[in-house]
Design an enzyme around this catalytic site. Structure first.
Site, PDB file in Angstrom:
ATOM      1  N   TYR A   1       0.872  -1.186   0.000  1.00  0.00           N
ATOM      2  CA  TYR A   1       0.000   0.000   0.000  1.00  0.00           C
ATOM      3  C   TYR A   1       0.905   1.231   0.000  1.00  0.00           C
ATOM      4  O   TYR A   1       1.628   1.485   0.966  1.00  0.00           O
ATOM      5  CB  TYR A   1      -0.913   0.039   1.224  1.00  0.00           C
TER       6      TYR A   1
ATOM      7  N   PHE B   1     -13.113  -5.321   1.677  1.00  0.00           N
ATOM      8  CA  PHE B   1     -14.215  -4.549   1.077  1.00  0.00           C
ATOM      9  C   PHE B   1     -15.515  -4.736   1.892  1.00  0.00           C
ATOM     10  O   PHE B   1     -16.585  -4.980   1.322  1.00  0.00           O
ATOM     11  CB  PHE B   1     -14.477  -4.964  -0.381  1.00  0.00           C
TER      12      PHE B   1
ATOM     13  N   LEU C   1     -17.352  -2.652   3.167  1.00  0.00           N
ATOM     14  CA  LEU C   1     -18.347  -1.620   2.830  1.00  0.00           C
ATOM     15  C   LEU C   1     -18.520  -1.529   1.321  1.00  0.00           C
ATOM     16  O   LEU C   1     -19.096  -0.575   0.808  1.00  0.00           O
ATOM     17  CB  LEU C   1     -17.892  -0.256   3.380  1.00  0.00           C
TER      18      LEU C   1
ATOM     19  N   GLY D   1     -15.817  -1.543  -0.727  1.00  0.00           N
ATOM     20  CA  GLY D   1     -14.533  -1.119  -1.282  1.00  0.00           C
ATOM     21  C   GLY D   1     -14.674   0.080  -2.192  1.00  0.00           C
ATOM     22  O   GLY D   1     -15.230   1.100  -1.793  1.00  0.00           O
TER      23      GLY D   1
HETATM   24  N1  LIG Z   1      -6.612  -8.863   0.991  1.00  0.00           N
HETATM   25  C1  LIG Z   1      -6.961  -8.079   0.012  1.00  0.00           C
HETATM   26  O1  LIG Z   1      -6.824  -8.412  -1.159  1.00  0.00           O
HETATM   27  C2  LIG Z   1      -7.561  -6.736   0.308  1.00  0.00           C
HETATM   28  C3  LIG Z   1      -8.181  -6.015  -0.716  1.00  0.00           C
HETATM   29  C4  LIG Z   1      -8.760  -4.808  -0.396  1.00  0.00           C
HETATM   30  C5  LIG Z   1      -8.717  -4.332   0.912  1.00  0.00           C
HETATM   31  N2  LIG Z   1      -8.092  -5.053   1.884  1.00  0.00           N
HETATM   32  C6  LIG Z   1      -8.081  -4.595   3.281  1.00  0.00           C
HETATM   33  O2  LIG Z   1      -9.416  -4.400   3.679  1.00  0.00           O
HETATM   34  C7  LIG Z   1      -9.567  -3.101   4.249  1.00  0.00           C
HETATM   35  C8  LIG Z   1     -10.975  -2.597   3.999  1.00  0.00           C
HETATM   36  O3  LIG Z   1     -11.213  -2.504   2.613  1.00  0.00           O
HETATM   37  P1  LIG Z   1     -11.311  -1.108   1.839  1.00  0.00           P
HETATM   38  O4  LIG Z   1     -10.785  -0.019   2.687  1.00  0.00           O
HETATM   39  O5  LIG Z   1     -10.696  -1.325   0.524  1.00  0.00           O
HETATM   40  O6  LIG Z   1     -12.845  -0.984   1.566  1.00  0.00           O
HETATM   41  P2  LIG Z   1     -14.107  -0.711   2.510  1.00  0.00           P
HETATM   42  O7  LIG Z   1     -13.714  -0.721   3.947  1.00  0.00           O
HETATM   43  O8  LIG Z   1     -15.169  -1.613   2.052  1.00  0.00           O
HETATM   44  O9  LIG Z   1     -14.519   0.746   2.063  1.00  0.00           O
HETATM   45  C9  LIG Z   1     -13.668   1.830   2.158  1.00  0.00           C
HETATM   46  C10 LIG Z   1     -14.382   3.005   1.500  1.00  0.00           C
HETATM   47  O10 LIG Z   1     -15.528   3.343   2.271  1.00  0.00           O
HETATM   48  C11 LIG Z   1     -15.442   4.698   2.680  1.00  0.00           C
HETATM   49  N3  LIG Z   1     -15.954   4.777   4.044  1.00  0.00           N
HETATM   50  C12 LIG Z   1     -15.449   4.210   5.163  1.00  0.00           C
HETATM   51  N4  LIG Z   1     -16.209   4.487   6.229  1.00  0.00           N
HETATM   52  C13 LIG Z   1     -17.218   5.253   5.793  1.00  0.00           C
HETATM   53  C14 LIG Z   1     -18.330   5.869   6.414  1.00  0.00           C
HETATM   54  N5  LIG Z   1     -18.550   5.740   7.719  1.00  0.00           N
HETATM   55  N6  LIG Z   1     -19.188   6.607   5.634  1.00  0.00           N
HETATM   56  C15 LIG Z   1     -18.983   6.732   4.305  1.00  0.00           C
HETATM   57  N7  LIG Z   1     -17.946   6.165   3.652  1.00  0.00           N
HETATM   58  C16 LIG Z   1     -17.074   5.436   4.392  1.00  0.00           C
HETATM   59  C17 LIG Z   1     -13.992   5.095   2.575  1.00  0.00           C
HETATM   60  O11 LIG Z   1     -13.874   6.450   2.255  1.00  0.00           O
HETATM   61  P3  LIG Z   1     -13.306   7.551   3.323  1.00  0.00           P
HETATM   62  O12 LIG Z   1     -11.832   7.392   3.348  1.00  0.00           O
HETATM   63  O13 LIG Z   1     -13.780   8.837   2.739  1.00  0.00           O
HETATM   64  O14 LIG Z   1     -13.955   7.241   4.638  1.00  0.00           O
HETATM   65  C18 LIG Z   1     -13.515   4.229   1.422  1.00  0.00           C
HETATM   66  O15 LIG Z   1     -13.773   4.857   0.199  1.00  0.00           O
HETATM   67  C19 LIG Z   1      -8.484  -2.276   3.564  1.00  0.00           C
HETATM   68  O16 LIG Z   1      -8.175  -1.107   4.299  1.00  0.00           O
HETATM   69  C20 LIG Z   1      -7.361  -3.278   3.494  1.00  0.00           C
HETATM   70  O17 LIG Z   1      -6.645  -3.264   4.713  1.00  0.00           O
HETATM   71  C21 LIG Z   1      -7.538  -6.248   1.600  1.00  0.00           C
END
Ligand SMILES: NC(=O)c1ccc[n+]([C@@H]2O[C@H](COP(=O)([O-])OP(=O)(O)OC[C@H]3O[C@@H](n4cnc5c(N)ncnc54)[C@H](OP(=O)(O)O)[C@@H]3O)[C@@H](O)[C@H]2O)c1
Length: 282
Positions: free
Chosen positions: A60, A209, A211, A213
């Site tokens: 990242y 993901f 939420l 993603g």
């Molecule tokens: N193993 C893998 O292949 C893989 C792949 C993807 C992700 N991951 C891990 O999973 C974690 C979570 O996934 P993710 O961050 O990609 O997706 P997520 O948690 O599903 O969604 C993140 C998105 O939601 C928004 N968000 C978060 N809280 C919010 C709220 N209360 N209200 C409105 N919008 C909100 C964020 O924007 P803002 O910043 O504006 O809040 C961001 O755009 C990652 O941080 C990573 O550590 C792992």
């Protein structure tokens, strides 16, 4: 309220609402964040408010996210578990490329150790190839590299990411698996059976993901439920995951303090059986 879960094969008690650090780097998970001070503040407040599980990777940024975690939180609290993942690298064009040779995996562990400022990584997930879904290929070779590094004392526990149920079984012949991190949320439920199997085995399931993603979850049922409960759709999506199975640990990603607070408050949201049934039907 942040409930807890301890996987069978680890002496780690996770608070079930953790934090995913991927959103802390710049746009497209590349380069520095727009607002570094805000990124540091999000991490510090997360830990102050009881998050003891941060999910990250040295790809990242690359490197940037781990360096921010180190700046914000090092020296780390004893009860903080940083879970990282290896198996990918970033191309100069910002692409995501599998990087699973012995040399690449070893280099990735050392990148994580250096940039996080650690001597040993608590949990390392092997992130198996596949963009939209796992490619299902055998894991013996990359896992043998992780196992060597575990013997050397560089890794404490091993997890898997982006894997099928068959790959989990294969891995379990080789070593204890502490956690599985796959794509799963209200609208993407291919792992329902795997989650139940892992729950019975005492293995944590960590949906990525949670939420939606890069494409936020949207559904009428979700909007209706949130309005009825006086909550946000994001909080309902997280509360649904928390009630889905006791081994689910959530790691919502955010770069915003307001969103962090909202996400942590989801732990107090109770969903009644009728609401759960309506959400299950999405
Ligand atoms: N193993 C893998 O292949 C893989 C792949 C993807 C992700 N991951 C891990 O999973 C974690 C979570 O996934 P993710 O961050 O990609 O997706 P997520 O948690 O599903 O969604 C993140 C998105 O939601 C928004 N968000 C978060 N809280 C919010 C709220 N209360 N209200 C409105 N919008 C909100 C964020 O924007 P803002 O910043 O504006 O809040 C961001 O755009 C990652 O941080 C990573 O550590 C792992």
């Amino acid at each position: 309220m942040n409930q807890q879960y301890q996987p069978k094969h680890a002496d780690i008690v996770f608070n079930r609402i953790g934090y995913g650090a991927m959103q802390l780097a710049g746009p497209h998970v590349w380069g520095p964040p727009k607002d570094r001070a805000a990124a540091l503040a999000v991490l510090r407040e997360a830990v102050e408010r009881g998050v003891n599980h941060i999910d990250t990777s040295d790809f990242y940024g690359p490197h940037v996210t781990n360096q921010i975690i180190r700046e914000a939180l090092h020296p780390y609290r004893d009860d903080l578990t940083i879970v990282t993942k290896i198996g990918y690298r970033r191309g100069d064009d910002q692409s995501w490329l599998p990087a699973a040779s012995a040399q690449e995996l070893r280099a990735a562990v050392h990148d994580n150790l250096r940039n996080l400022g650690l001597e040993v990584l608590d949990v390392v997930n092997y992130r198996a190839p596949g963009a939209a879904a796992p490619d299902g290929q055998p894991l013996a070779e990359p896992l043998s590299v992780l196992l060597r590094m575990k013997k050397e004392g560089l890794i404490r526990h091993i997890g898997l990411s982006n894997v099928t149920a068959e790959q989990v079984k294969e891995a379990q012949q080789l070593t204890d698996i502490v956690c599985v991190q796959n794509q799963y949320n209200l609208a993407h439920r291919g792992d329902d059976a795997l989650i139940d199997t892992l729950a019975a085995q005492g293995i944590a399931y960590v949906p990525f993901f949670p939420l939606g993603g890069f494409s936020p979850l949207q559904s009428e049922a979700l909007t209706r439920t949130a309005a009825a409960l006086g909550a946000t759709t994001i909080q309902v999506a997280l509360a649904w995951l928390l009630q889905r199975a006791p081994n689910i640990l959530v790691i919502p990603g955010t770069s915003s303090l307001a969103h962090l607070r909202e996400n942590l408050a989801a732990g107090a949201l109770q969903l009644d059986p009728a609401t759960i049934a309506a959400l299950n039907a999405i």
